[in-house]
Design an enzyme around this catalytic site. Structure first.
Site, short mmCIF file in Angstrom:
data_model
loop_
_atom_site.label_atom_id
_atom_site.label_comp_id
_atom_site.label_asym_id
_atom_site.label_seq_id
_atom_site.Cartn_x
_atom_site.Cartn_y
_atom_site.Cartn_z
N SER A 64 -7.45 -8.90 5.86
CA SER A 64 -6.65 -8.14 6.80
C SER A 64 -7.45 -7.70 8.02
O SER A 64 -8.07 -8.53 8.65
CB SER A 64 -6.05 -6.94 6.05
OG SER A 64 -4.83 -6.60 6.63
N HIS A 106 0.66 -9.48 0.97
CA HIS A 106 -0.57 -9.14 1.68
C HIS A 106 -1.51 -8.44 0.68
O HIS A 106 -1.29 -7.27 0.33
CB HIS A 106 -0.15 -8.18 2.79
CG HIS A 106 -1.23 -7.79 3.72
ND1 HIS A 106 -1.65 -8.61 4.75
CD2 HIS A 106 -1.97 -6.66 3.82
CE1 HIS A 106 -2.58 -7.98 5.44
NE2 HIS A 106 -2.81 -6.81 4.89
C1 GCU Z 1 -1.70 -3.34 9.49
C2 GCU Z 1 -2.00 -4.04 10.79
C3 GCU Z 1 -2.61 -5.41 10.57
C4 GCU Z 1 -3.80 -5.32 9.63
C5 GCU Z 1 -3.40 -4.59 8.37
C6 GCU Z 1 -4.55 -4.28 7.42
O1 GCU Z 1 -0.66 -4.00 8.83
O2 GCU Z 1 -0.82 -4.12 11.53
O3 GCU Z 1 -3.05 -5.98 11.79
O4 GCU Z 1 -4.33 -6.59 9.35
O5 GCU Z 1 -2.85 -3.33 8.70
O6 GCU Z 1 -5.70 -4.27 7.81
O7 GCU Z 1 -4.26 -3.98 6.26
#
Ligand code: GCU
Length: 412
Positions: free
Chosen positions: A248, A389
């Site tokens: 992420s 995710h």
């Molecule tokens: C949010 C953000 C993303 C990121 C994510 C994370 O969803 O919008 O860009 O990758 O957090 O780091 O968990």
């Protein structure tokens, strides 16, 4: 925030505006880049500079001396299956300056081992329920689930993120794991860079980074390089086989670390999305405007120029992956993680591929987006798995399969 939420989010390929990507193999002055030499001498430095200037911000050089202290060590960790080391790494030349605590698990072997270098979200103690791991001392995001109260760790934090960290499996497969809390480098909230590493590099009178100076992602990536400085000194680790991995926002960080520090032998990004592997010009899921609004501290201030104006940016994220060439790079998406634009992540790898080929190595071997769970583990690889995710044990199995082939040289 309300304003950002009202923005229309594109979740349909048909709604993506037409765009033209910058060609990684054409220099800013129009010169065609047709040799490895022209790539290395002209285009690569030019792209590095553009990413520094317009996207992540320029980081300062490494401290002059690598200073660290091994604070804890055991040859009998994980029920006797592994070695554990904890190392306090001084991030600046000032002995009273900030420290990043690196936790290392190693297989029990006499050979130096290839090692994953990756940052974590809640402190080293969160990755494994091991009472010997020091609790993080830096600011933490409050979370009753993870056992963070008043921005401080409690005993409940131990192992709270362990589902993402199959440490035993990693070690059993012959790899080391080195991890540090990203908040040791820069706490992840927007305070105009008053805490964390940034102020240590301000010139006299400077109060905040210049528009082309490092934001938090560049600072975290810089911290990964400081971890690598140490790992190169550590005889138990093969410093020429350190793999930058991240999930992420820390997947964005791993990509930038790999691009900006060629000592990383390979890069694996998981669900990195906007500002990571996903093409910004697609504006699918999270957009540049949205990410700069929700997380104003992640990128440098120049990146704000591209809010609703992606086409004006002189680079796009396929060129970030191209900066990692010819080293192995695996881009990982999750089917339900549409916010991170899996197809845009695939296309980045696809459009980076000609740079790998120019440099004489295998690029991405799939022309079309592969189906879910049909990993393409070429030297520039791409995989989309079912689910959300997250980082799963099966993801780590794939990372090691990839590393076996392209870092350990065991063949696919
Ligand atoms: C949010 C953000 C993303 C990121 C994510 C994370 O969803 O919008 O860009 O990758 O957090 O780091 O968990």
């Amino acid at each position: 925030m309300l304003h950002a939420q009202q923005e229309q989010v594109i979740y349909d390929e048909a709604d993506i505006p037409k765009f033209t990507l910058p060609d990684p193999l054409v220099a800013a002055d129009g010169t065609k880049i047709d040799s490895a030499q022209a790539w290395n001498e002209i285009r690569r430095p030019e792209l590095m500079e553009l990413f520094e200037q317009e996207v992540y911000g320029k980081a300062p050089p490494a401290p002059e001396k690598i200073a660290f202290k091994v604070t804890e060590s055991s040859d009998d960790a994980l029920g006797g299956k592994a070695r554990r080391r904890q190392v306090a790494i001084q991030l600046t030349d000032d002995p009273k300056g900030p420290v990043m605590n690196l936790l290392i698990y190693l297989p029990k072997t006499d050979q130096p081992v290839p090692t994953f270098m990756t940052l974590n979200f809640f402190g080293n103690a969160s990755i494994e329920n091991d009472p010997a791991i020091q609790l993080p001392q830096s600011w933490l995001r409050n979370s009753s689930d993870k056992g963070v109260d008043d921005h401080k760790a409690t005993e409940k934090l131990r192992g709270a993120s362990s589902s993402r960290w199959p440490v035993e499996m990693i070690v059993e497969n012959g790899y080391g794991l080195a991890t540090a809390y990203y908040g040791d480098i820069d706490p992840d909230f927007d305070d105009k860079f008053q805490n964390g590493i940034h102020p240590y590099f301000y010139k006299e009178g400077q109060k905040t980074p210049q528009p082309d100076q490092w934001g938090s992602i560049a600072a975290w990536a810089w911290g990964m390089s400081r971890g690598l400085d140490y790992l190169e000194e550590d005889k138990e680790v093969d410093g020429s086989k350190v793999i930058a991995m991240g999930h992420s926002r820390l997947g964005k960080t791993a990509l930038w670390a790999g691009a900006s520090d060629p000592r990383f032998a390979a890069v694996i990004s998981n669900n990195s999305g906007c500002g990571g592997a996903a093409l910004s010009r697609r504006r699918f899921g999270e957009s540049v405007k949205r990410i700069n609004t929700s997380f104003p501290h992640w990128f440098c201030d120049n990146f704000v120029k591209y809010n609703h104006n992606e086409d004006a940016c002189p680079v796009d994220q396929h060129e970030l992956i191209a900066l990692i060439a010819p080293r192995p790079c695996l881009v990982c998406s999750a089917e339900e993680d549409r916010w991170a634009d899996p197809h845009g992540e695939f296309l980045s790898a696809h459009y980076a591929s000609p740079v790998y080929e120019l440099l004489g190595v295998e690029g991405l071997t799939a022309e079309e987006m592969p189906k879910v769970d049909e990993p393409v583990l070429s030297r520039l690889g791409y995989v989309i798995r079912p689910g959300k995710h997250d980082v799963l044990v099966s993801d780590w199995q794939r990372y090691m399969q990839f590393a076996d082939a392209h870092v350990m040289g065991k063949g696919k």
